[in-house]
Design an enzyme around this catalytic site. Structure first.
Site, PDB file in Angstrom:
ATOM      1  N   LYS A 279      38.042  37.897  46.003  1.00  0.00           N
ATOM      2  CA  LYS A 279      38.443  36.742  46.805  1.00  0.00           C
ATOM      3  C   LYS A 279      37.658  36.673  48.117  1.00  0.00           C
ATOM      4  O   LYS A 279      37.106  37.667  48.598  1.00  0.00           O
ATOM      5  CB  LYS A 279      39.953  36.798  47.094  1.00  0.00           C
ATOM      6  CG  LYS A 279      40.845  36.595  45.847  1.00  0.00           C
ATOM      7  CD  LYS A 279      40.854  35.169  45.376  1.00  0.00           C
ATOM      8  CE  LYS A 279      41.632  34.967  44.082  1.00  0.00           C
ATOM      9  NZ  LYS A 279      43.082  35.077  44.258  1.00  0.00           N
ATOM     10  N   ARG A 314      45.109  41.844  38.278  1.00  0.00           N
ATOM     11  CA  ARG A 314      44.247  40.837  37.633  1.00  0.00           C
ATOM     12  C   ARG A 314      42.855  40.973  38.248  1.00  0.00           C
ATOM     13  O   ARG A 314      42.673  40.697  39.429  1.00  0.00           O
ATOM     14  CB  ARG A 314      44.813  39.433  37.850  1.00  0.00           C
ATOM     15  CG  ARG A 314      44.049  38.323  37.144  1.00  0.00           C
ATOM     16  CD  ARG A 314      44.703  36.964  37.411  1.00  0.00           C
ATOM     17  NE  ARG A 314      44.036  35.894  36.680  1.00  0.00           N
ATOM     18  CZ  ARG A 314      42.979  35.215  37.115  1.00  0.00           C
ATOM     19  NH1 ARG A 314      42.448  35.522  38.305  1.00  0.00           N
ATOM     20  NH2 ARG A 314      42.437  34.259  36.390  1.00  0.00           N
TER      21      ARG A 314
END
Length: 336
Positions: A279, A314
């Site tokens: 991210k 994840r």
């Protein structure tokens, strides 16, 4: 005034008498942090917490999609899209997608999350027919050759319906079951486990100016309400993963506030999924512009999540995460 109770997780080999298991997993706690809006946090012994609150925090989580929540699980990411932020276009051809699933399963992924609509900041809408065309054939091809469970990453009931028919097991909705009113009832009717994620706004606009009164408690309240909604439809609490939605309508400060107190979400009585892989905030903190170069930071965040009892990670970088997790567990336990 509503009170929130966060177990303060420990993984030290020296465990004091009377310490409690966190969600039936590998972490334990003997103290909790008591939170109220607008008030200073208080740290108190777990013995001062009511039995019903402790029961929800400590209760072992059952299997989800055939996976044991008493051990950390790795969800491998497969984006069959041309425009995902990290790997867009790399695996959208069916043969490449199938090969990637095979590789991730060998590397240690215990479930694969397949998505046909990019949810990167600024991403546009994908038509239902196109999303089905991207995902359903890949899911059918994968499940015909592999027993690894498949999760469908979608906000749309028709896409989920075709994915489940093709062999998917779990429905992962980044909108937290707020975008398509037919999706949650379908999941309940299908008997499918689900992941409910928090996001502020739509992917196209979510990073424009995200704001919260208290990001930790606001996200908790949203997930609490959505879990109640899903259980009201007949989906068992133990079949609902909760995801605080790192990077979805959050600033760097919001992400760090959530990550530092992830264990609060155990109070929902559900397994927790953490999706922080590659991210933007990792790139910002590590001065790493290219998302594909953010593996070390992603692994660090994943291990920090596991230290707070997160049951599912994840990730894009399956092999590296699996290796790091194996070593983390061995060192923490002091044995192989």
């Amino acid at each position: 005034m509503k009170t929130y109770t966060r177990a303060i997780p420990q993984v030290d080999a020296a465990r004091p008498e009377g310490a409690l298991d966190l969600a039936g997993g590998w972490a334990w706690f003997s103290e909790v942090e008591v939170l109220q809006r607008g008030q200073p946090a208080q740290v108190v012994p777990a013995s001062r917490v009511s039995a019903d609150v402790l029961d929800r925090i400590t209760a072992p989580r059952g299997e989800v999609a055939g996976l044991d929540m008493a051990s950390p699980q790795i969800m491998g990411i497969l984006n069959v899209t041309p425009d995902s932020f990290s790997d867009g276009g790399a695996f959208n051809a069916p043969d490449a997608a199938i090969a990637r699933v095979h590789d991730m399963a060998l590397q240690g992924a215990t479930i694969i999350d397949i998505g046909g609509e990019s949810t990167r900041p600024g991403a546009g809408h994908v038509a239902i027919a196109e999303e089905i065309a991207r995902t359903a054939p890949v899911i059918a091809a994968v499940t015909a050759k592999s027993e690894v469970p498949i999760s469908i990453d979608t906000r749309k009931a028709p896409v989920a319906r075709e994915a489940i028919a093709a062999g998917a097991t779990l429905i992962n909705d980044v909108s937290g079951f707020t975008w398509d009113g037919d999706l949650a009832p379908f999941a309940a009717d299908a008997g499918a486990p689900v992941c409910v994620m928090h996001a502020q706004g739509d992917p196209a606009t979510m990073q424009d100016d995200p704001s919260y009164e208290d990001v930790l408690l606001d996200v908790y309240d949203f997930l609490d309400a959505q879990v109640d909604y899903l259980t009201g439809l007949g989906i068992p609490r133990g079949q609902i993963l909760v995801d605080p939605g790192i990077g979805f309508g959050k600033t760097l400060a919001h992400n760090l506030a959530l990550l530092s107190r992830l264990s609060l979400f155990h109070s929902l009585g559900c397994p927790i999924l953490l999706g922080a892989s590659r991210k933007r905030f990792i790139g910002t903190l590590s001065n790493t512009e290219d998302a594909q170069d953010r593996m070390p930071g992603s692994v660090a965040v994943a291990l920090a999540g596991v230290a707070q009892g997160v049951q599912m990670l994840r990730v894009h970088d399956v092999a590296e995460t699996a290796q790091a997790l194996t070593l983390w567990q061995a060192v923490t336990k002091g044995k192989r």
